[in-house]
Design a protein around this motif. Structure first.
Motif, PDB file in Angstrom:
ATOM      1  N   MET A   1       0.854  -1.166   0.000  1.00 44.96           N
ATOM      2  CA  MET A   1       0.000   0.000   0.000  1.00 44.96           C
ATOM      3  C   MET A   1       0.903   1.233   0.000  1.00 44.96           C
ATOM      4  SD  MET A   1      -2.785   1.146   2.893  1.00 44.96           S
ATOM      5  CE  MET A   1      -4.053   0.012   2.333  1.00 44.96           C
ATOM      6  N   ILE A   2       0.515   2.221  -0.778  1.00 47.62           N
ATOM      7  CA  ILE A   2       1.218   3.498  -0.798  1.00 47.62           C
ATOM      8  C   ILE A   2       0.318   4.512  -0.097  1.00 47.62           C
ATOM      9  CG2 ILE A   2       2.200   5.325  -2.233  1.00 47.62           C
ATOM     10  CD1 ILE A   2       3.729   2.761  -2.615  1.00 47.62           C
ATOM     11  N   ILE A   3       0.871   5.189   0.896  1.00 55.08           N
ATOM     12  CA  ILE A   3       0.107   6.211   1.605  1.00 55.08           C
ATOM     13  C   ILE A   3       0.919   7.499   1.672  1.00 55.08           C
ATOM     14  CG2 ILE A   3      -1.182   4.555   3.010  1.00 55.08           C
ATOM     15  CD1 ILE A   3       0.686   5.329   5.368  1.00 55.08           C
ATOM     16  N   LYS A   4       0.244   8.583   1.951  1.00 53.00           N
ATOM     17  CA  LYS A   4       0.895   9.863   2.212  1.00 53.00           C
ATOM     18  C   LYS A   4       0.863  10.065   3.722  1.00 53.00           C
ATOM     19  CE  LYS A   4       1.039  11.438  -2.136  1.00 53.00           C
ATOM     20  NZ  LYS A   4       2.194  11.795  -2.868  1.00 53.00           N
ATOM     21  N   VAL A   5       1.945  10.594   4.261  1.00 49.59           N
ATOM     22  CA  VAL A   5       2.024  10.868   5.682  1.00 49.59           C
ATOM     23  C   VAL A   5       2.368  12.335   5.871  1.00 49.59           C
ATOM     24  CG1 VAL A   5       3.240  10.357   7.847  1.00 49.59           C
ATOM     25  CG2 VAL A   5       2.747   8.519   6.227  1.00 49.59           C
ATOM     26  N   ARG A   6       1.553  13.031   6.629  1.00 48.42           N
ATOM     27  CA  ARG A   6       1.806  14.426   6.994  1.00 48.42           C
ATOM     28  C   ARG A   6       2.376  14.402   8.403  1.00 48.42           C
ATOM     29  NH1 ARG A   6       2.758  19.654   5.469  1.00 48.42           N
ATOM     30  NH2 ARG A   6       1.933  21.054   7.019  1.00 48.42           N
ATOM     31  N   VAL A   7       3.646  14.811   8.555  1.00 51.57           N
ATOM     32  CA  VAL A   7       4.339  14.758   9.832  1.00 51.57           C
ATOM     33  C   VAL A   7       4.066  16.029  10.622  1.00 51.57           C
ATOM     34  CG1 VAL A   7       6.598  14.608  10.944  1.00 51.57           C
ATOM     35  CG2 VAL A   7       6.150  13.325   8.848  1.00 51.57           C
ATOM     36  N   ILE A   8       3.706  15.850  11.887  1.00 46.29           N
ATOM     37  CA  ILE A   8       3.492  16.963  12.801  1.00 46.29           C
ATOM     38  C   ILE A   8       4.486  16.788  13.950  1.00 46.29           C
ATOM     39  CG2 ILE A   8       1.827  18.149  14.292  1.00 46.29           C
ATOM     40  CD1 ILE A   8      -0.362  16.635  12.577  1.00 46.29           C
ATOM     41  N   PRO A   9       5.593  17.560  13.945  1.00 54.33           N
ATOM     42  CA  PRO A   9       6.552  17.456  15.059  1.00 54.33           C
ATOM     43  C   PRO A   9       5.868  17.879  16.361  1.00 54.33           C
ATOM     44  CG  PRO A   9       7.487  18.676  13.217  1.00 54.33           C
ATOM     45  CD  PRO A   9       6.026  18.513  12.937  1.00 54.33           C
ATOM     46  N   THR A  10       6.138  17.156  17.441  1.00 55.57           N
ATOM     47  CA  THR A  10       5.478  17.440  18.718  1.00 55.57           C
ATOM     48  C   THR A  10       6.378  17.049  19.877  1.00 55.57           C
ATOM     49  OG1 THR A  10       3.503  17.016  20.042  1.00 55.57           O
ATOM     50  CG2 THR A  10       4.335  15.177  18.774  1.00 55.57           C
ATOM     51  N   ALA A  11       6.067  17.581  21.034  1.00 56.55           N
ATOM     52  CA  ALA A  11       6.772  17.182  22.248  1.00 56.55           C
ATOM     53  C   ALA A  11       6.086  15.976  22.885  1.00 56.55           C
ATOM     54  CB  ALA A  11       6.816  18.345  23.232  1.00 56.55           C
ATOM     55  N   GLY A  12       4.887  15.660  22.406  1.00 57.97           N
ATOM     56  CA  GLY A  12       4.105  14.553  22.972  1.00 57.97           C
ATOM     57  C   GLY A  12       4.524  13.211  22.413  1.00 57.97           C
ATOM     58  N   GLU A  13       3.596  12.275  22.483  1.00 57.07           N
ATOM     59  CA  GLU A  13       3.853  10.914  22.024  1.00 57.07           C
ATOM     60  C   GLU A  13       3.619  10.768  20.524  1.00 57.07           C
ATOM     61  OE1 GLU A  13       5.114   8.439  23.976  1.00 57.07           O
ATOM     62  OE2 GLU A  13       5.295  10.086  25.403  1.00 57.07           O
ATOM     63  N   ASN A  14       4.199   9.709  19.945  1.00 56.31           N
ATOM     64  CA  ASN A  14       3.953   9.376  18.546  1.00 56.31           C
ATOM     65  C   ASN A  14       2.528   8.847  18.430  1.00 56.31           C
ATOM     66  OD1 ASN A  14       6.696   9.895  18.070  1.00 56.31           O
ATOM     67  ND2 ASN A  14       7.233   7.778  18.451  1.00 56.31           N
ATOM     68  N   GLU A  15       1.759   9.395  17.494  1.00 63.48           N
ATOM     69  CA  GLU A  15       0.392   8.907  17.313  1.00 63.48           C
ATOM     70  C   GLU A  15      -0.159   9.312  15.961  1.00 63.48           C
ATOM     71  OE1 GLU A  15      -2.847  10.788  19.537  1.00 63.48           O
ATOM     72  OE2 GLU A  15      -1.454  12.369  20.122  1.00 63.48           O
ATOM     73  N   VAL A  16      -1.087   8.494  15.467  1.00 64.75           N
ATOM     74  CA  VAL A  16      -1.841   8.844  14.272  1.00 64.75           C
ATOM     75  C   VAL A  16      -2.977   9.739  14.745  1.00 64.75           C
ATOM     76  CG1 VAL A  16      -3.337   7.987  12.432  1.00 64.75           C
ATOM     77  CG2 VAL A  16      -1.255   6.735  13.027  1.00 64.75           C
ATOM     78  N   VAL A  17      -3.046  10.961  14.195  1.00 58.02           N
ATOM     79  CA  VAL A  17      -4.041  11.935  14.621  1.00 58.02           C
ATOM     80  C   VAL A  17      -5.342  11.743  13.851  1.00 58.02           C
ATOM     81  CG1 VAL A  17      -4.558  14.397  14.819  1.00 58.02           C
ATOM     82  CG2 VAL A  17      -2.237  13.583  15.193  1.00 58.02           C
ATOM     83  N   SER A  18      -5.226  11.617  12.522  1.00 62.11           N
ATOM     84  CA  SER A  18      -6.421  11.463  11.698  1.00 62.11           C
ATOM     85  C   SER A  18      -6.025  10.950  10.322  1.00 62.11           C
ATOM     86  CB  SER A  18      -7.166  12.797  11.568  1.00 62.11           C
ATOM     87  OG  SER A  18      -6.362  13.735  10.889  1.00 62.11           O
ATOM     88  N   ARG A  19      -7.063  10.713   9.516  1.00 61.18           N
ATOM     89  CA  ARG A  19      -6.845  10.242   8.141  1.00 61.18           C
ATOM     90  C   ARG A  19      -7.824  10.981   7.242  1.00 61.18           C
ATOM     91  NH1 ARG A  19      -9.374   6.140   4.809  1.00 61.18           N
ATOM     92  NH2 ARG A  19     -10.864   5.869   6.487  1.00 61.18           N
ATOM     93  N   ILE A  20      -7.310  11.448   6.123  1.00 56.46           N
ATOM     94  CA  ILE A  20      -8.153  12.033   5.077  1.00 56.46           C
ATOM     95  C   ILE A  20      -7.820  11.270   3.805  1.00 56.46           C
ATOM     96  CG2 ILE A  20      -8.725  14.109   3.762  1.00 56.46           C
ATOM     97  CD1 ILE A  20      -7.680  15.728   6.218  1.00 56.46           C
ATOM     98  N   GLY A  21      -8.707  10.360   3.403  1.00 54.62           N
ATOM     99  CA  GLY A  21      -8.415   9.499   2.254  1.00 54.62           C
ATOM    100  C   GLY A  21      -7.232   8.607   2.577  1.00 54.62           C
ATOM    101  N   SER A  22      -6.182   8.683   1.767  1.00 55.78           N
ATOM    102  CA  SER A  22      -4.983   7.879   2.016  1.00 55.78           C
ATOM    103  C   SER A  22      -3.877   8.713   2.663  1.00 55.78           C
ATOM    104  CB  SER A  22      -4.479   7.259   0.717  1.00 55.78           C
ATOM    105  OG  SER A  22      -4.042   8.274  -0.156  1.00 55.78           O
ATOM    106  N   VAL A  23      -4.233   9.866   3.242  1.00 61.73           N
ATOM    107  CA  VAL A  23      -3.257  10.728   3.913  1.00 61.73           C
ATOM    108  C   VAL A  23      -3.414  10.570   5.427  1.00 61.73           C
ATOM    109  CG1 VAL A  23      -2.420  13.079   4.259  1.00 61.73           C
ATOM    110  CG2 VAL A  23      -3.320  12.409   2.029  1.00 61.73           C
ATOM    111  N   LEU A  24      -2.319  10.133   6.072  1.00 65.15           N
ATOM    112  CA  LEU A  24      -2.309  10.022   7.523  1.00 65.15           C
ATOM    113  C   LEU A  24      -1.645  11.250   8.114  1.00 65.15           C
ATOM    114  CD1 LEU A  24      -1.115   6.394   8.377  1.00 65.15           C
ATOM    115  CD2 LEU A  24      -3.413   7.299   8.384  1.00 65.15           C
ATOM    116  N   ARG A  25      -2.251  11.824   9.133  1.00 63.46           N
ATOM    117  CA  ARG A  25      -1.612  12.889   9.898  1.00 63.46           C
ATOM    118  C   ARG A  25      -1.027  12.212  11.132  1.00 63.46           C
ATOM    119  NH1 ARG A  25      -5.167  16.852  11.808  1.00 63.46           N
ATOM    120  NH2 ARG A  25      -3.384  18.221  12.022  1.00 63.46           N
ATOM    121  N   VAL A  26       0.315  12.295  11.259  1.00 60.64           N
ATOM    122  CA  VAL A  26       1.010  11.578  12.318  1.00 60.64           C
ATOM    123  C   VAL A  26       1.831  12.553  13.158  1.00 60.64           C
ATOM    124  CG1 VAL A  26       2.700   9.762  12.827  1.00 60.64           C
ATOM    125  CG2 VAL A  26       1.167   9.509  10.875  1.00 60.64           C
ATOM    126  N   LYS A  27       1.568  12.549  14.473  1.00 65.51           N
ATOM    127  CA  LYS A  27       2.399  13.316  15.394  1.00 65.51           C
ATOM    128  C   LYS A  27       3.630  12.478  15.708  1.00 65.51           C
ATOM    129  CE  LYS A  27      -0.952  16.177  17.804  1.00 65.51           C
ATOM    130  NZ  LYS A  27      -1.544  16.501  19.122  1.00 65.51           N
TER     131      LYS A  27
END
Length: 93
Positions: free
Chosen positions: A7-33
């Motif tokens: 599977m090919i996906i797009k990942v939008r990286v959100i740098p954070t001081a918190g934990e690593n987590e998947v925040v949400s998904r829009i289609g095949s784009v994952l927003r990942v902290k």
């Protein structure tokens, strides 16, 4: 014998001081902290290990194919059936 897919996906990286987590998904784009200040090498390693655990595959089955130096990354995931990978994606709100 399990059929291996990819599977090919797009990942939008959100740098954070918190934990690593998947925040949400829009289609095949994952927003990942990602717990990092940098979006390059350190973040790429964290994303690789985090996504491998998240999708239940080995680390070497996660490959950043585009965007290694940016916040938008194209990631190839292998090692499980396409059906399994889609189920994991569909479970993300």
């Amino acid at each position: 014998m399990e059929v291996r897919g990819k599977m090919i996906i797009k990942v939008r990286v959100i740098p954070t001081a918190g934990e690593n987590e998947v925040v949400s998904r829009i289609g095949s784009v994952l927003r990942v902290k990602v717990k990092t200040k940098s979006i390059e090498d350190e973040a790429n390693n964290i994303i690789q290990y985090f996504l491998a655990e998240f999708f239940g595959v080995e680390n070497n089955y996660i490959n950043i194919v585009k965007g290694a130096k940016g916040k938008e990354k194209t990631v190839e995931i292998r090692g499980k059936s396409e059906e399994h990978l889609k189920k994991v994606m569909d479970a993300i709100p």
